[in-house]
Design a protein around this motif. Structure first.
Motif, PDB file in Angstrom:
ATOM      1  N   LEU A  68       1.063  -1.332  -0.002  1.00 36.92           N
ATOM      2  CA  LEU A  68       0.073  -0.045   0.034  1.00 36.92           C
ATOM      3  C   LEU A  68       0.728   1.270  -0.096  1.00 36.92           C
ATOM      4  N   GLY A  69       0.919   1.867  -0.746  1.00 37.35           N
ATOM      5  CA  GLY A  69       1.884   3.326  -1.054  1.00 37.35           C
ATOM      6  C   GLY A  69       1.321   4.329  -1.477  1.00 37.35           C
ATOM      7  N   GLY A  70       2.076   5.395  -1.269  1.00 36.77           N
ATOM      8  CA  GLY A  70       1.912   6.973  -1.304  1.00 36.77           C
ATOM      9  C   GLY A  70       2.965   7.705  -1.553  1.00 36.77           C
ATOM     10  N   ASN A  71       2.880   8.842  -1.920  1.00 37.42           N
ATOM     11  CA  ASN A  71       4.122   9.670  -2.038  1.00 37.42           C
ATOM     12  C   ASN A  71       4.489  10.088  -0.678  1.00 37.42           C
ATOM     13  N   ALA A  72       5.954   9.662  -0.514  1.00 39.40           N
ATOM     14  CA  ALA A  72       6.334   9.838   1.020  1.00 39.40           C
ATOM     15  C   ALA A  72       6.501  10.991   1.195  1.00 39.40           C
ATOM     16  N   LEU A  73       6.714  12.165   0.524  1.00 40.35           N
ATOM     17  CA  LEU A  73       7.228  13.406   0.737  1.00 40.35           C
ATOM     18  C   LEU A  73       5.786  14.388   0.604  1.00 40.35           C
ATOM     19  N   ASP A  74       4.593  13.884   0.528  1.00 40.96           N
ATOM     20  CA  ASP A  74       3.213  14.462   0.607  1.00 40.96           C
ATOM     21  C   ASP A  74       2.793  13.950   1.933  1.00 40.96           C
ATOM     22  N   GLU A  75       2.582  15.025   3.105  1.00 44.80           N
ATOM     23  CA  GLU A  75       1.989  14.553   4.389  1.00 44.80           C
ATOM     24  C   GLU A  75       0.492  14.191   3.805  1.00 44.80           C
ATOM     25  N   LYS A  76      -0.311  14.788   2.756  1.00 47.44           N
ATOM     26  CA  LYS A  76      -1.567  14.327   2.596  1.00 47.44           C
ATOM     27  C   LYS A  76      -1.735  12.932   2.303  1.00 47.44           C
ATOM     28  N   ALA A  77      -0.796  12.429   1.396  1.00 46.34           N
ATOM     29  CA  ALA A  77      -0.671  10.899   0.976  1.00 46.34           C
ATOM     30  C   ALA A  77      -0.522  10.186   2.261  1.00 46.34           C
ATOM     31  N   ALA A  78       0.592  10.450   3.375  1.00 42.84           N
ATOM     32  CA  ALA A  78       0.480   9.663   4.441  1.00 42.84           C
ATOM     33  C   ALA A  78      -0.876   9.387   5.100  1.00 42.84           C
ATOM     34  N   GLY A  79      -1.459  10.509   5.160  1.00 46.46           N
ATOM     35  CA  GLY A  79      -2.977  10.559   5.957  1.00 46.46           C
ATOM     36  C   GLY A  79      -3.944   9.589   5.410  1.00 46.46           C
ATOM     37  N   LYS A  80      -3.667   9.603   4.008  1.00 45.56           N
ATOM     38  CA  LYS A  80      -4.742   8.531   3.305  1.00 45.56           C
ATOM     39  C   LYS A  80      -4.259   7.075   3.617  1.00 45.56           C
ATOM     40  N   ILE A  81      -2.748   6.864   3.419  1.00 43.47           N
ATOM     41  CA  ILE A  81      -2.408   5.524   4.004  1.00 43.47           C
ATOM     42  C   ILE A  81      -3.043   4.920   5.378  1.00 43.47           C
ATOM     43  N   TYR A  82      -2.698   5.963   6.329  1.00 45.06           N
ATOM     44  CA  TYR A  82      -3.114   5.602   7.672  1.00 45.06           C
ATOM     45  C   TYR A  82      -4.688   5.293   7.800  1.00 45.06           C
ATOM     46  N   ALA A  83      -5.403   5.944   7.041  1.00 45.64           N
ATOM     47  CA  ALA A  83      -6.989   5.966   6.747  1.00 45.64           C
ATOM     48  C   ALA A  83      -7.172   4.588   6.101  1.00 45.64           C
ATOM     49  N   ALA A  84      -6.476   4.397   5.065  1.00 50.14           N
ATOM     50  CA  ALA A  84      -7.042   3.063   4.260  1.00 50.14           C
ATOM     51  C   ALA A  84      -6.955   1.569   4.997  1.00 50.14           C
ATOM     52  N   LYS A  85      -5.627   1.705   5.859  1.00 46.49           N
ATOM     53  CA  LYS A  85      -5.212   0.698   6.723  1.00 46.49           C
ATOM     54  C   LYS A  85      -5.911   0.755   8.119  1.00 46.49           C
ATOM     55  N   GLY A  86      -6.414   1.854   8.683  1.00 41.73           N
ATOM     56  CA  GLY A  86      -6.982   1.941  10.199  1.00 41.73           C
ATOM     57  C   GLY A  86      -5.710   1.806  10.802  1.00 41.73           C
ATOM     58  N   ARG A  87      -4.721   2.539  10.695  1.00 44.94           N
ATOM     59  CA  ARG A  87      -3.338   2.366  11.202  1.00 44.94           C
ATOM     60  C   ARG A  87      -3.316   3.609  12.109  1.00 44.94           C
ATOM     61  N   PRO A  88      -2.679   3.331  13.434  1.00 47.97           N
ATOM     62  CA  PRO A  88      -2.281   4.501  14.332  1.00 47.97           C
ATOM     63  C   PRO A  88      -1.327   5.404  13.751  1.00 47.97           C
ATOM     64  N   SER A  89      -1.407   6.615  13.715  1.00 47.56           N
ATOM     65  CA  SER A  89      -0.660   7.699  13.102  1.00 47.56           C
ATOM     66  C   SER A  89       0.855   7.845  13.696  1.00 47.56           C
ATOM     67  N   ASP A  90       0.997   7.025  14.774  1.00 49.66           N
ATOM     68  CA  ASP A  90       2.408   7.301  15.611  1.00 49.66           C
ATOM     69  C   ASP A  90       3.130   6.047  15.198  1.00 49.66           C
ATOM     70  N   ASN A  91       2.606   5.096  14.242  1.00 49.74           N
ATOM     71  CA  ASN A  91       3.446   4.166  13.640  1.00 49.74           C
ATOM     72  C   ASN A  91       3.881   4.222  12.528  1.00 49.74           C
ATOM     73  N   PRO A  92       5.298   4.553  12.366  1.00 50.38           N
ATOM     74  CA  PRO A  92       6.069   5.207  11.049  1.00 50.38           C
ATOM     75  C   PRO A  92       5.709   4.242   9.901  1.00 50.38           C
ATOM     76  N   LEU A  93       5.787   4.946   8.653  1.00 53.49           N
ATOM     77  CA  LEU A  93       5.856   4.233   7.640  1.00 53.49           C
ATOM     78  C   LEU A  93       7.190   4.038   7.018  1.00 53.49           C
ATOM     79  N   ILE A  94       7.484   3.121   6.216  1.00 59.79           N
ATOM     80  CA  ILE A  94       8.795   3.015   5.497  1.00 59.79           C
ATOM     81  C   ILE A  94       8.955   3.664   4.155  1.00 59.79           C
ATOM     82  N   VAL A  95       9.815   4.327   3.936  1.00 57.04           N
ATOM     83  CA  VAL A  95      10.012   5.224   2.588  1.00 57.04           C
ATOM     84  C   VAL A  95      10.870   4.190   1.769  1.00 57.04           C
ATOM     85  N   HIS A  96      10.267   3.864   0.594  1.00 61.88           N
ATOM     86  CA  HIS A  96      10.857   2.988  -0.581  1.00 61.88           C
ATOM     87  C   HIS A  96      11.606   3.916  -1.532  1.00 61.88           C
TER      88      HIS A  96
END
Length: 309
Positions: free
Chosen positions: A1-29
């Motif tokens: 599940l991916g989004g633009n790592a440099l776009d804060e809005k994309a990160a928010g969409k990833i957390y929302a899709a997963k139902g993931r706590p926002s303090d759980n870091p994402l990995i930048v690929h």
């Protein structure tokens, strides 16, 4: 599940899709070595050595982040997790997307990770726009995560690249004391450290000891439940040893396929509708670090140790 790592809005969409706590870091690929420097404040010497040895590959490194990486991607931390995957399709997608893709596993937060495109569809469905089917995963468990921001590099999540493999390249390495994830007050520095992960719907207990004793104990425990309500997680080599319950193999100990088959097996139990699962332990050798980490997270750290007697 991916989004633009440099776009804060994309990160928010990833957390929302997963139902993931926002303090759980994402990995930048990334998919090119020269893409690392712009997103980190510095590259320690040991990180350079590890990158040369294990990138592209299933190794994620924690590094001090550059200002260009938003805190929404890093879970509010001053560090960033970076990985250079070896999968050709993943590399092409990363390059097409601009070179930086924040990407957790494509599943509902807390569920067993997906190992097929079908698992992704099952979990995320309409929450995402598209699924690229790259076929069955190769390794099966998530990447090893190592923090190289400290004097002594620390493994935050074991994976296919083991502690011993890393130590042979850079010397002393330690396992993080918070790997169990039991202390909920600790702010996680990497995915999978704090929250219950990889979990089937049924409660699960791991039984550890000598093979014959483990089989005997699981048979005893399984007999306390209706056959259709109890799941038993075994290996190819012991599959036929059980007479009660819904028995599923995670793979072969001899052929080292447990890593690849673990999540598929846990999802099978969900489809069966079992209410309790008893699992063999797979703590056989150095390769088992990652398997046991995922298994105990799925079981909420519930494990029964059998004495040699």
């Amino acid at each position: 599940l991916g989004g633009n790592a440099l776009d804060e809005k994309a990160a928010g969409k990833i957390y929302a899709a997963k139902g993931r706590p926002s303090d759980n870091p994402l990995i930048v690929h990334i998919a090119e070595f020269d893409k690392l420097a712009p997103i980190v404040a510095e590259i320690p010497e040991k990180a350079k050595i590890l990158a040369e040895k294990y990138w592209p590959g299933p190794l994620t490194m924690i590094l001090p982040k550059a200002d260009i990486v938003p805190r929404e991607t890093t879970g509010g931390l001053d560090s960033v997790a970076v990985r250079f995957p070896s999968d050709r399709i993943a590399q092409e997608l990363i390059l097409a997307a601009g070179g930086y893709v924040a990407a957790p596993s494509a599943n509902t937060s807390g569920r067993p990770s997906p190992t097929t495109a079908g698992h992704v569809a099952e979990d995320l469905g309409d929450a995402i726009d598209m699924i690229i089917d790259g076929g069955l995963v190769g390794i099966g468990v998530e990447s090893t995560i190592i923090d190289v921001t400290e004097d002594t590099p620390t493994i935050l999540r074991p994976g296919h690249i083991t502690k011993n493999m890393i130590a042979k390249v850079i010397g002393t390495v330690q396992m993080d004391a918070g790997l169990s994830g039991l202390d909920q007050s600790v702010k996680p520095k990497a995915p999978g450290m704090k929250y219950r992960h990889y979990a089937p719907k049924a409660s699960m207990t791991v039984i550890q000891g000598k093979k014959e004793a483990v089989i005997r104990r699981i048979e005893e425990l399984a007999a306390e439940y209706p056959k259709e309500k109890v799941g038993i997680l075994a290996a190819d080599e012991t599959l036929s040893c059980y007479t009660h319950g819904q028995v599923v193999s995670a793979g072969s100990r001899n052929e080292h396929t447990i890593e690849q088959g673990l999540y598929r097996a846990l999802r099978e139990f969900d489809h069966m509708g079992v209410s309790v699962i008893f699992s063999e332990s797979f703590a056989d050798d150095d390769r088992s670090e990652a398997i046991m980490n995922r298994l105990l997270k799925a079981a909420g750290q519930k494990i029964e140790y059998l004495s040699d007697k």
